[in-house]
Scaffold this active site. Sequence first.
Site, PDB file in Angstrom:
ATOM      1  N   CYS B  91       0.834  -1.193   0.000  1.00  0.00           N
ATOM      2  CA  CYS B  91       0.000   0.000   0.000  1.00  0.00           C
ATOM      3  C   CYS B  91       0.877   1.255   0.000  1.00  0.00           C
ATOM      4  O   CYS B  91       0.626   2.206   0.733  1.00  0.00           O
ATOM      5  CB  CYS B  91      -0.975   0.000   1.164  1.00  0.00           C
ATOM      6  N   GLY B  92       1.903   1.240  -0.803  1.00  0.00           N
ATOM      7  CA  GLY B  92       2.728   2.421  -0.991  1.00  0.00           C
ATOM      8  C   GLY B  92       3.440   2.831   0.291  1.00  0.00           C
ATOM      9  O   GLY B  92       3.886   1.988   1.057  1.00  0.00           O
TER      10      GLY B  92
END
Lengths: 139, 298
Positions: B91-92
């Site tokens: 998720c980055g």
Amino acid sequence: MADRVEFELVSPQRLVKAQLVDMVVIPCSEGDIGVLPGHTPLIGTVRPGVVDMYENGKVSESIFVSGGFVEVTPDRCTLLAEEATYIHDLDQGTAQTRLDAGRQDLEKASSEIEKANAEASIKTAEAMLAALGVSSAAH
Amino acid sequence: MANLKDLKIRIDSVKSTRKITSAMKMVAAAKLRRAQDAAESARAYSQRMDTVLRSLAGSFAGVEGGPELLAGNGQDQTHLLVVFTSDRGLCGGFNGTIVRETRRLIHELRGKGKTVKLLCVGRKGGDLLKSEFRSDIVDRITGIGGKKGIEYTEATAVSDRITAMFEAGEFDVCTIVFNKFQSAMTQIVTSQQLIPFAPEDAGLGADVGGHELKAVYEFEPEESEILEVLLPKNLGVQLFQAMLESSASEHGSRMTAMDNATRNAGEMIDRLTLKYNRTRQANITSELIEIISGAEAL
């Protein structure tokens, strides 16, 4: 001064109701209070029970709340409820199962916190049943 | 020169990666919508809770012997940081930014000679922090938010735990670190002090009208009784809000990350396909030259 009360009912999940009403009756822990426009500022705790909204001298809507807090100012009334359900969405079966579950929890409860939680849920379920009884008698 | 077969395998593998990332993006987008709705509609409650509490806290200001959850226990030696991260990766920068902020806070507090304890909500936070602060992690709570989203009871379970720890004197100050949801692209790392209750620090209720704070309230029952019930409840509500904000941020962050990944995979496929075609053409050309020169030799 406004001639109606801005009533807001908020649960942790969402804003349940925001409406102008003539009067709203709230089940506070030390007795029901009716809030009319121009009420003294007040903060109080709410017991499990039914909130009635009045319009034109009649109950326009009834919502069951499972306890919480109410903040009253002269032109607004904000009720913070942990749970809020419209009376017509209440269901005797679920209330009964909750009551039974609460009683079981109370028997099993080992700590003070667990005991208090169980007692709270029993009270909520009992109030729910009472609310159903009242509303079925009324209609 | 790269082998044609190798190139083909490479292209296929990037294509299947792109399929996965784009599917994850769709899932994140769908979950984001729900999480965002939940977080935004819950803000109403926590903001109003904050207003009520502030007006109460105002009337208690300067009074000795107020409840400890409000006034603190007079010390600020041991700090408890509650860190909200996700259970899953991909998720980055979502977990990275939280962990970086936590690390900064820990070093700052240690610099002042304080003791720091960590409570990690979400698997990733614990994983990332344990290499450096293993001995400071009190516990790790995972599996928040099931199929139906995050339940209020999950937050109260955590808050009961924190209250019990506070009453046992295990810490003096409690701060939560979480990603506040702004939009799918931006999340703001927020640290908010919960115990003792800090009115000027409450990041979530910033837009509360100032005039209401001065209203003189009647209390039913007594102020102290209300506070006793309200303070633990407020803790639960603020934690619940933090969980919702964090989950919305997680999905937003994942959606953006997966969108980028899908786009990068697309670019990579284009580049590899070009290379594949060039190589194929070069092979054909060289085969033709071989045939022609063979024919000339006859």
